[in-house]
Structures are given as C-alpha cells and as structure tokens.
Design a protein around this motif. Sequence first.
Motif, short mmCIF file in Angstrom:
data_model
loop_
_atom_site.label_atom_id
_atom_site.label_comp_id
_atom_site.label_asym_id
_atom_site.label_seq_id
_atom_site.Cartn_x
_atom_site.Cartn_y
_atom_site.Cartn_z
N MET A 19 0.84 -1.20 0.00
CA MET A 19 0.00 0.00 0.00
C MET A 19 0.87 1.26 0.00
SD MET A 19 -3.19 -1.14 0.11
CE MET A 19 -3.91 -2.75 0.29
N ARG A 208 7.45 -4.28 -9.48
CA ARG A 208 6.61 -5.47 -9.42
C ARG A 208 5.64 -5.42 -8.24
NH1 ARG A 208 7.08 -9.29 -12.71
NH2 ARG A 208 6.51 -10.94 -11.26
N ARG A 211 1.14 -5.94 -11.30
CA ARG A 211 1.53 -6.70 -12.51
C ARG A 211 0.95 -5.98 -13.73
NH1 ARG A 211 4.16 -9.27 -8.59
NH2 ARG A 211 2.68 -9.88 -7.05
N GLN A 213 -0.84 -6.99 -16.24
CA GLN A 213 -2.06 -7.42 -16.94
C GLN A 213 -3.21 -6.41 -16.83
OE1 GLN A 213 -0.23 -9.52 -15.09
NE2 GLN A 213 -0.08 -11.52 -16.08
N PRO A 260 -6.11 -5.02 -5.42
CA PRO A 260 -6.08 -6.48 -5.49
C PRO A 260 -7.37 -7.12 -4.99
CG PRO A 260 -4.67 -5.68 -3.71
CD PRO A 260 -5.11 -4.49 -4.49
N VAL A 261 -7.92 -6.57 -3.93
CA VAL A 261 -9.03 -7.27 -3.27
C VAL A 261 -10.18 -7.51 -4.23
CG1 VAL A 261 -10.70 -7.12 -1.42
CG2 VAL A 261 -8.39 -6.29 -1.07
N ALA A 263 -10.20 -7.23 -7.70
CA ALA A 263 -9.92 -7.55 -9.10
C ALA A 263 -9.92 -9.07 -9.28
CB ALA A 263 -8.56 -6.98 -9.50
N ALA A 264 -9.82 -9.48 -10.52
CA ALA A 264 -9.61 -10.90 -10.80
C ALA A 264 -8.20 -11.26 -10.33
CB ALA A 264 -9.76 -11.16 -12.29
N THR A 265 -7.96 -12.54 -10.07
CA THR A 265 -6.65 -12.90 -9.52
C THR A 265 -5.77 -13.71 -10.46
OG1 THR A 265 -7.65 -14.83 -8.52
CG2 THR A 265 -7.38 -12.92 -7.12
N THR A 266 -6.34 -14.37 -11.43
CA THR A 266 -5.50 -15.17 -12.31
C THR A 266 -4.88 -14.26 -13.35
OG1 THR A 266 -7.24 -15.59 -13.91
CG2 THR A 266 -7.12 -17.08 -12.04
N PRO A 267 -3.69 -14.61 -13.84
CA PRO A 267 -3.04 -13.72 -14.81
C PRO A 267 -3.89 -13.45 -16.04
CG PRO A 267 -1.48 -15.35 -13.98
CD PRO A 267 -2.81 -15.72 -13.42
N ARG A 270 -6.93 -11.33 -15.19
CA ARG A 270 -6.68 -9.91 -14.98
C ARG A 270 -6.63 -9.15 -16.28
NH1 ARG A 270 -2.29 -9.90 -10.15
NH2 ARG A 270 -3.89 -9.71 -8.58
N ILE B 375 -5.61 -10.54 0.69
CA ILE B 375 -6.09 -9.39 -0.07
C ILE B 375 -6.25 -9.74 -1.55
CG2 ILE B 375 -5.22 -7.66 1.53
CD1 ILE B 375 -2.86 -7.29 -0.47
N ARG B 376 -6.22 -11.02 -1.85
CA ARG B 376 -6.44 -11.52 -3.22
C ARG B 376 -5.50 -10.86 -4.22
NH1 ARG B 376 -10.96 -13.36 -5.37
NH2 ARG B 376 -11.10 -11.46 -6.59
N VAL B 381 -0.66 -16.94 -7.00
CA VAL B 381 -1.03 -17.60 -8.25
C VAL B 381 0.13 -17.54 -9.23
CG1 VAL B 381 -2.69 -17.63 -10.14
CG2 VAL B 381 -3.41 -16.87 -7.88
#
Lengths: 325, 522
Positions: A19, A208, A211, A213, A260-261, A263-267, A270, B375-376, B381
């Motif tokens: 953050m 980093r 990411r 995406q 992050p909370v 959003a989608a999580t898989t690359p 995203r 925090i997802r 992943v």
Amino acid sequence: MNVKSSPHLAVQPTVAQVMRDVLLALIPGVAAYVLFFGPGVLLNLALAAASCLAFEAAALRLRGKPLRPFLGDLSALLTGALLALALPPGAPWWLVATGCFFAMVLGKHLFGGLGYNPFNPAMVGFVVLLISFPLEMTRWPGPQPLWDAATDALSSATPLDHVRTQLGLGRTLAEIGGDAPLGWLAGRGWEWVSLGYLAGGLWLLARRTIRWQIPAGVLGGLFLTALAFWAADGDRYASPPFHLLSGAAMLGAFFIATDPVTAATTPRGRLLYGLGIGVLTYAIRTWGNYPDAIAFAVLLLNICAPTIDRYTQPRVYGHRPRQEP
Amino acid sequence: MNTPPRIYGFRGGLHLPGHKEESTRTPIRPAPVPPVLVLPLQQHIGAPAKPVVKVGDRVLRGQTVAAAEGYVSAYIHASSSGTVAAIEDRPIAHPSGLSGPCLAIRTDGLDEALAQPEWEPCADCTKLDPAELRARVRRAGIVGLGGAAFPSFIKLNPGRPVDTLVINGAECEPYITCDQLLMAERADEIVAGARAILHAVGAQRCLFGVEDNKPDAIGALRAAAQADPRIEIAVVPTRYPQGGEKQLIQALTGREVPSVGLPLDIGIVCHNPGTARAVWRAIRYAEPLTARVVTVTGGGIRAPQNFEARIGTPIAFLIEQAGGTVGETAAPIMGGPMMGFSLRSTDVPMVKATNCVLVLPRAEVRDPAPAMPCIRCGACVEVCPIGLLPQQLYWFARGREFEKAEAHHLFDCIECGCCAQVCPSHIPLVQYYRYAKTEIWAEEREKRKADEARERFEARQARLEREERAKEEARRKKKEALAARTAAPKSVPAPLVGEGQGEGAAAPPTPNPLPQGEGEAR
Ligand code: SF4
Ligand code: SF4
C-alpha cells in the motif's frame, strides 16, 4: 511449543509495504495536479485521509477488531487518497467526508473489512456521491496553474464533459479542438496529471508491486475501442490519446483497477478484467450520461471478477491429455 | 556432448537468495562416530524394518541389524561397531515430534567393519543381471537420499519401458549443498552409479539436471561423463523449486508427470545423485548405506559445512561438530528452509533422508505475527509451479470446504511453499493445505471403515438370507416330492419336469398358471 510450518524464511513484502508503494507512486500525478490546478487537491487529500482513518478506526472498534494491524496496513489511507483524487478539488468538506463514510463503511466494513469487500471501496464512495450530489460532483475548476495566478478559477466543464456536450450540439471535433478546456492531446492540464499517474504506474510495474495485466488491459481496451471508432469517424469520436489522457483513465488503470481485493486474480483473468474496464469505460463515456466512466466500469467488472477467475484458471500441471513418452 | 540439451523450463517459481557459499568453503568432512547411534526402524516409506539382533549383541559396521519387512521396506545396517544398547521407542525427527521404534548402538570407537561383506562386490555392474543388481541395492538398504526416502530398488524395477533416467542435481532449496559438494567431489562415483541404474532400468539416456549456480559440480560431472554418450549434463537456470521432481522433469524434457501418476508413466525414472553414488558403492564394494552427506548450516551455526556422517548420528552431535550455535537461534530445521520441518529437540538422530540441518538466527525466520486477511493480490497464483489458485485453496481449507478444495486440485499441491513465501498477508498457506489434506484423508479413512462395516453387515445379511432360502427350498422340495408321490404314484416323471422348468425360470415356488404372473415375476 511453537513449531512452525514450512516455509521458514521471513517473508519480505507486507500488505503495508504494498500500500505504501502505491501511495508513493501517486506523487508525480498529485504534483502535476497541484501545479496545474492549485493546492486545492491537497486539502481534499488531507481531509479524505483523516476521515477514512477515522471511519476505519470506528468500524474496527465496533466490530471488535484490533486497531493496530489494520490501521497500519495503510489500506484506508489509500482508499482515501484515491477517492480524494477522484473528487473535484475544492469540493465542500462534507462531500469528502460523506464519500469516505460510504467508502469505508458501506464499501468495506459491511462486507467484513480488508480482503472481504467485493467492490472497490473508493469507487463505491465516489458513485454514491455522484448519484446523490450530482451538482457538487460536476463543479470542476478550470486550470489554475501555480505560475499563473492571474487565471480565474471559474468552474468549468471537464474536457471529457465539454467534448461530449459540444458533440451533442453538432460541432465536429476539429472545431472543438481549439476550445479553452483542451490542450495539445487531451484536456489542458489534465493531460499532464495523467502523464504523472502514468509515470507512477510504470514505477509500480518496475518494482513489481503491481503486474502488467490489469493496466495493459484497461489502457489497451480503451485505446483499441477508441481507435476503432475514431478511424471510422474522426469527426464524431475522440482520438485514442484523448481518451487515454482524459479523466481518470490513467489513475484507474494503474491505481484503481489494480486494487487487489476486488480484481480478478488469475493472470489471464486480470487481462480480461482490465480489457472489460477499458471497453466499458469507452462505452459509458461515449454513450452514457456521466462525466467519467472509470468508477462504473470498475464496479461492474468487480461483479464479474469471481466468474472471470473461475474460467481463467491456469492449466494445472499434469492435467492435460497424456503425452507420448 | 557437443550440443547442450534443450531446456524447457517450468511454470512459476521464485528466485531465492541461495546461501550456498557458507557451507561450500570447505570440502566434505567425515564426521566422527558419536558415542551412541540411534537407528529408527522406519527411515523410509513403507513398513518398518524388523530387528534381527538382540540387545547386548555386538555388531560391526555394515552388519544388518534390521531386515526389510515386506516389499516396500528397507534394510538397516549398523553404521559403526558397538553393542546394541536398546530396542525401544525414542523421539525421532518427525514434524509432529513423535516417537518411534529405534535401535540404539553404543559404539566402541573401533569402527570395525564386517570382515566379509554380506554380498559379493562386483567390478563391472553391466555384467550383473538387473534382477541381481536390484536385489543388492535392496540388501544395501538404499532409499531415495533426496528426502523422499522411497526404497530405491523399487524404482530400479520399472516393469515398463523407460527411455530417460533423470539425475536430480538441481538442489534448488537455499542453504542445502550436500549434493553440490558430492557432485563436485565424487562425480565419477555418481556417474558410475547412473550407469548402473541405466543398466537396471534398461534406459538409453541419462540427463543430469544441475542448476547453474554450481559450476564446480557441472565441471566435474562433465569430465566424468565425457566418455559416455548416453549421459548429458543439463544446466538449468537457478530457480526454486527446480529440484521438485515434477518441475525438473518438465524443465529437462518438456513432459509433465500426470496428476496422481508417476514419472514412470511417461517413461522417466528420477534419482538423486547421492542415491546414484550409494547404488554404485553397494555394487562395487558391497557397501550398505551407513553414512551420507549432510549439510549443517545457517546463520546460527558457527562453522557451516558438510559432513559425511553416520546414519543415526544425533543432530546435537552434528551441530557440535560444526562449532555449535551462535547468537539467538530459532528451532533447528531438518531439511531446507522451504520444505523442511522444525525440530522440537536436537536429541533426535539424522536418518537416511536427512540432507540438511539448518539453524537460523531468530531474526531471519518468519515472524509469528498473526496473518492479515488475504487481499487476493494474486502473488501466490503467479509463483505456483503447479498452476493452482493458492488463495482459493486457502479459502476452502479455512472454511472446511474440502470437496471444493479437492475440485481445485489440492492434491496436486507439492507443498513447495512458493505461495506462502510471497504472500504479503503472511498467511501460512502450506499449513492450511496440509491441514486440509490430513482432514480429507481422515474423512476417507472413516468412510472406508464405515463402508467396510456396512459391506460386512450386508454380506452377512445376504448369507443368512441365502441360507434361509436354501433351507426353505429344501423343505418345499421335500414336501412337493412327498405330495407328488402320494397324488400320482404312477406318473413319476411329471412333477420332475414341472420342477425342472420352475427352477430353470427361477419362478416362485408355487406353480403359477397365469402367464402375466410369470411376466411380472421376471
Ligand atoms: S499471496 Fe496471500 S494475500 Fe495474495 S492472494 Fe495469495 S493468499 Fe491472498
Ligand atoms: S505450496 Fe502448493 S499451492 Fe503453494 S505454490 Fe507450492 S504447489 Fe502451489
């Protein structure tokens, strides 16, 4: 006996560090903001930060949660900052505080606090304000550069708004191009703020902390849709650079959509999530009725995030049809 | 040899600080024989070995003290000479701090070896029948030295065509260097062992996978393997968990071990360099597995180094040999920092699978502060080498939604710890996965037990019914025969025919004149 499970090494990143990085990355954009529109935004920021922290503390206290780890994670501060940057500078104090209240309480704690909220809290606060106080929310000051104190600070339409109203009056973009709110690529002043956000976003990418995406998806989606319509009719549809550098596109792509909370999580998910936001933003901007669209696009895609995740799981090792040795 | 083998890479993973230098400054040092050796009877996957000596017996180095019990089991040998002091339960190195049956030897300091090895040495393993080779590896008590401790002779008996032997010299976990030094110092023995294994499994190609942070090992292996065109040394980029069997196979061959399958299913057998060397020594010198190389390292160790230590040496003794600990240290870890487990006491012996004893300063270990909510962020992943969704698995494990966890491939998780290592919320993810797996296993066991009980009950019930029916039938036949005889004493065959028909059609005992009735009965 305190025997711990592997892995044993200390873990480097913390939620607070993530953050903090995001907050730091806002600096160039905010600096450009102050430079072109005066220090009003700083007041918003201070007010929103204080209110968000206060509401977070109150909500934690009410829910019987420890204050220290959750206030220290800086997520409330970030929500406040994002909301403040989305509000017109010089907005009345109660507007800011109300937005923060809805962001923290309705957007976050009613769902269970950090990590459990399906919607981006800052955008929840923003949309509630936009619907409840449309007048206050659309009273944006014109550019008032620090170096040019003579410019009057009369409120004016945002460049996005201006372009849409004028197009509605039947003028072509070529004619509108010379109007006061517009600069060399997009809105006068705004384009620099956007570039500031872009710089901060690139820094986050390099570290980093976020990411590629989601930002690539948002900006790519917005750019490509804008390009298609602009190529078809350049008189009626604004250019891709105008869209990328107007409104909250940059802020949204790097700072809001990347929350992050929610959003989608898989690359792959995203990328899709970002694309969805980009395309929707264009659609709402062009055919909708609101000055900017990022907030709605983000909230709509928040709803889709779990589904996107479900269908974009990475392929699991050893689960494809057996290969020949 | 001229074109380097192609490297395919693997998904996800992490770049971790190696910490290899600390323990590679000095060569492998033979550790002295401790006053007492404690040999757990189960140091391997499978059934515990059965003691073949008694308390008070004098035993010599290399002598069998416990024999394999069943197919999946391993022999255990005295790692030095002395007297059997006890055969009893003692604390062993186990994540849960359990005790287990052990055989303790009070050593006499003479380190006297058996005068006559328990089998014949053999100068040329290729002259040996593969079955005989496997039998000797079994007698030598060799198990996978990479950590899994699966009896090696079983992997030498594929029963299926094998095209590639992979020697896993990746040693990707930070701190551990036992394989690295062994490959650098004993490359010839390892390569000879690899040849013996090629012979045993009938494969034509051997790939050594070594990470590029071990140039000394790579050089030594290349020199040792030069003469054999079947053997290639593949240098892979350093990345954790490269040394995971599935990952290395993918990186070297581009093939994936099927889920719930074995490398054998895709024509591959994988061994650790230490195992290859042990195989070689078992064949060439008829030497059982009584010692191994173990790394004693970490910021909490005064003089980190590698020892060739006797199986059964107490961990405390090894730490002492490395100069003891310095500063405030965390609980010692058996294995590496990513997958090892912390020991409750150093009073436990090292076993065949012990590759590393890691003592870290307290400040360097994961702090026990409570985890924040997920925090997802998706960092987990990205790094998962299997392609799982660790945050979802965590969610399901926490909510005890085990079916969903299974549907999300919980059992494909290799517990590499990559996810937990990058989680900004510091959630001990692997712990949750282990918990979920254990719970699921327990549930299945319960269910199996219940099923078995039900089946037993039903079988008994069915048997009783069958017996009852048979008795009934017998009574009826008797009655019918009696009735027939009294009713029609002249036409004897008639009821017999009727009876035959009735039985053939499995019709109800009373002859039914209605055709519909028969149809119904069917
Ligand atoms: S890394 Fe941790 S916080 Fe991030 S998604 Fe995974 S489990 Fe959640
Ligand atoms: S521990 Fe399991 S879930 Fe986590 S990264 Fe490794 S394989 Fe993936």
